[in-house]
Design a protein around this motif. Structure first.
Motif, PDB file in Angstrom:
ATOM      1  N   THR A  89       0.797  -1.216  -0.041  1.00 51.78           N
ATOM      2  CA  THR A  89      -0.084  -0.176   0.131  1.00 51.78           C
ATOM      3  C   THR A  89       0.654   1.081   0.081  1.00 51.78           C
ATOM      4  O   THR A  89       1.784   1.226   0.793  1.00 51.78           O
ATOM      5  CB  THR A  89      -1.166  -0.012   1.309  1.00 51.78           C
ATOM      6  OG1 THR A  89      -2.015  -0.867   1.151  1.00 51.78           O
ATOM      7  CG2 THR A  89      -1.786   1.359   1.280  1.00 51.78           C
ATOM      8  N   THR A  91       0.154   5.429   0.616  1.00 53.89           N
ATOM      9  CA  THR A  91      -0.536   6.378   1.121  1.00 53.89           C
ATOM     10  C   THR A  91      -0.418   7.432   0.718  1.00 53.89           C
ATOM     11  O   THR A  91       0.532   7.979   1.072  1.00 53.89           O
ATOM     12  CB  THR A  91      -0.954   6.056   2.528  1.00 53.89           C
ATOM     13  OG1 THR A  91      -1.237   4.766   2.956  1.00 53.89           O
ATOM     14  CG2 THR A  91      -2.211   6.919   3.334  1.00 53.89           C
ATOM     15  N   THR A 112      -1.899  -1.298  -3.883  1.00 54.69           N
ATOM     16  CA  THR A 112      -3.014  -0.519  -3.388  1.00 54.69           C
ATOM     17  C   THR A 112      -2.463   0.974  -3.197  1.00 54.69           C
ATOM     18  O   THR A 112      -1.546   1.209  -2.681  1.00 54.69           O
ATOM     19  CB  THR A 112      -3.403  -1.209  -1.825  1.00 54.69           C
ATOM     20  OG1 THR A 112      -3.698  -2.290  -2.172  1.00 54.69           O
ATOM     21  CG2 THR A 112      -4.571  -0.147  -1.361  1.00 54.69           C
ATOM     22  N   LYS A 114      -3.805   4.146  -1.359  1.00 58.11           N
ATOM     23  CA  LYS A 114      -4.680   4.775  -0.400  1.00 58.11           C
ATOM     24  C   LYS A 114      -4.791   6.151  -0.202  1.00 58.11           C
ATOM     25  O   LYS A 114      -3.668   6.814  -0.052  1.00 58.11           O
ATOM     26  CB  LYS A 114      -4.565   4.232   1.055  1.00 58.11           C
ATOM     27  CG  LYS A 114      -5.445   4.399   2.095  1.00 58.11           C
ATOM     28  CD  LYS A 114      -5.221   4.033   3.449  1.00 58.11           C
ATOM     29  CE  LYS A 114      -6.101   4.355   4.456  1.00 58.11           C
ATOM     30  NZ  LYS A 114      -5.808   3.888   5.835  1.00 58.11           N
ATOM     31  N   ASP A 116      -5.687   9.375   1.678  1.00 54.83           N
ATOM     32  CA  ASP A 116      -5.828   9.795   3.151  1.00 54.83           C
ATOM     33  C   ASP A 116      -6.480  11.151   3.242  1.00 54.83           C
ATOM     34  O   ASP A 116      -6.201  11.882   4.118  1.00 54.83           O
ATOM     35  CB  ASP A 116      -4.453   9.382   3.777  1.00 54.83           C
ATOM     36  CG  ASP A 116      -4.618   9.510   5.351  1.00 54.83           C
ATOM     37  OD1 ASP A 116      -6.018   9.142   5.834  1.00 54.83           O
ATOM     38  OD2 ASP A 116      -4.044   9.778   6.081  1.00 54.83           O
ATOM     39  N   GLU A 135      -8.190   2.695  -2.328  1.00 53.16           N
ATOM     40  CA  GLU A 135      -9.082   2.870  -1.034  1.00 53.16           C
ATOM     41  C   GLU A 135      -9.241   4.479  -0.999  1.00 53.16           C
ATOM     42  O   GLU A 135      -8.165   5.347  -0.862  1.00 53.16           O
ATOM     43  CB  GLU A 135      -8.185   2.514   0.043  1.00 53.16           C
ATOM     44  CG  GLU A 135      -8.265   0.919  -0.003  1.00 53.16           C
ATOM     45  CD  GLU A 135      -7.498   0.110   1.276  1.00 53.16           C
ATOM     46  OE1 GLU A 135      -6.949   1.257   2.046  1.00 53.16           O
ATOM     47  OE2 GLU A 135      -7.459  -1.009   1.333  1.00 53.16           O
TER      48      GLU A 135
END
Length: 173
Positions: A89, A91, A112, A114, A116, A135
Motif C-alpha cells: 500500500t 498512502t 494499493t 490509499k 488519506d 482505497e
C-alpha cells in the motif's frame, strides 16, 4: 545511481537531468527542485515534497517491499508518470494534485493506493491494473481527465468517523 536517503535541495535555476534511473532505498524528500528531467526516481521508502512548483519529465515509481507514504501537503512533483508498483500500500497524505499535462497515475497489479485526504485530482489518466486497489475516504472527490479501471481491480470506500451516510463523488470515471 543509488542512495539510501535522498534530500533534493536545488537552489539554482538550471535544470537537473537524470541520465539513468535513481534508486532511493529509503526516503526521498524534495525540498527545492525547480525542474527534474528524463529518468525515473524509484522510491523504496517514504516520499515527501515541500516544493510548491516542480516541473520536468521525470517519473516517480513507488516500489518498496513494505507500505509507503507519499506526503504532498499541496506541493508538487515532477510532471512524469507516477507509478505504484510495490505489491503493498502507498498512502497519499495531504492534498495531492497531479495536474500536469501527460502526468498519469498508474496502480500496478497487486498494489494499493490509499487516499488519506478528501480529494485527488489526476488531470490526465488514472489507471488501475488487474488486482489493483484504490482505497478512498467516503467523502472523497476524485477527478480525472480519463480513467482505465480493470475488471479485476477494486475501489474501496472507507467510512469517515464511523459515518454510515457518507457520499463519494467520482468524476470522469
Amino acid at each position: 545511481m543509488e542512495f539510501y536517503n535522498l534530500n533534493w535541495d536545488k537552489t539554482n535555476t538550471t535544470d537537473a537531468t537524470i541520465s539513468n534511473d535513481i534508486v532511493v532505498r529509503n526516503n526521498f524528500t524534495i525540498n527545492t527542485a525547480q525542474q527534474i528531467n528524463k529518468g525515473n526516481i524509484i522510491v523504496k521508502g517514504n516520499f515527501t515534497t515541500n516544493d510548491p512548483i516542480v516541473t520536468g519529465s521525470s517519473g516517480i515509481i513507488f516500489s518498496g517491499s513494505v507500505n509507503q507514504t507519499a506526503t504532498f501537503n499541496g506541493n508538487d512533483v515532477p510532471n512524469g508518470m507516477i507509478t505504484i508498483n510495490n505489491g503493498q500500500t502507498v498512502t497519499f497524505v495531504g492534498t495531492s494534485a497531479l495536474n500536469h499535462s501527460g502526468q498519469d497515475l498508474i496502480v500496478k497489479n497487486g498494489s494499493t493506493l490509499k487516499i488519506d485526504v478528501q480529494g485527488l485530482a489526476v488531470n490526465d489518466k488514472l489507471t488501475l491494473e488487474e488486482n489493483a486497489v484504490l482505497e478512498l475516504p467516503s467523502v472523497a472527490v476524485i477527478t480525472t481527465g480519463q480513467s482505465s479501471i480493470s475488471d479485476n481491480s477494486t475501489i474501496k470506500y472507507l467510512p469517515v468517523n464511523n459515518a454510515t451516510n457518507d457520499v463519494i463523488n467520482l468524476n470522469h470515471f
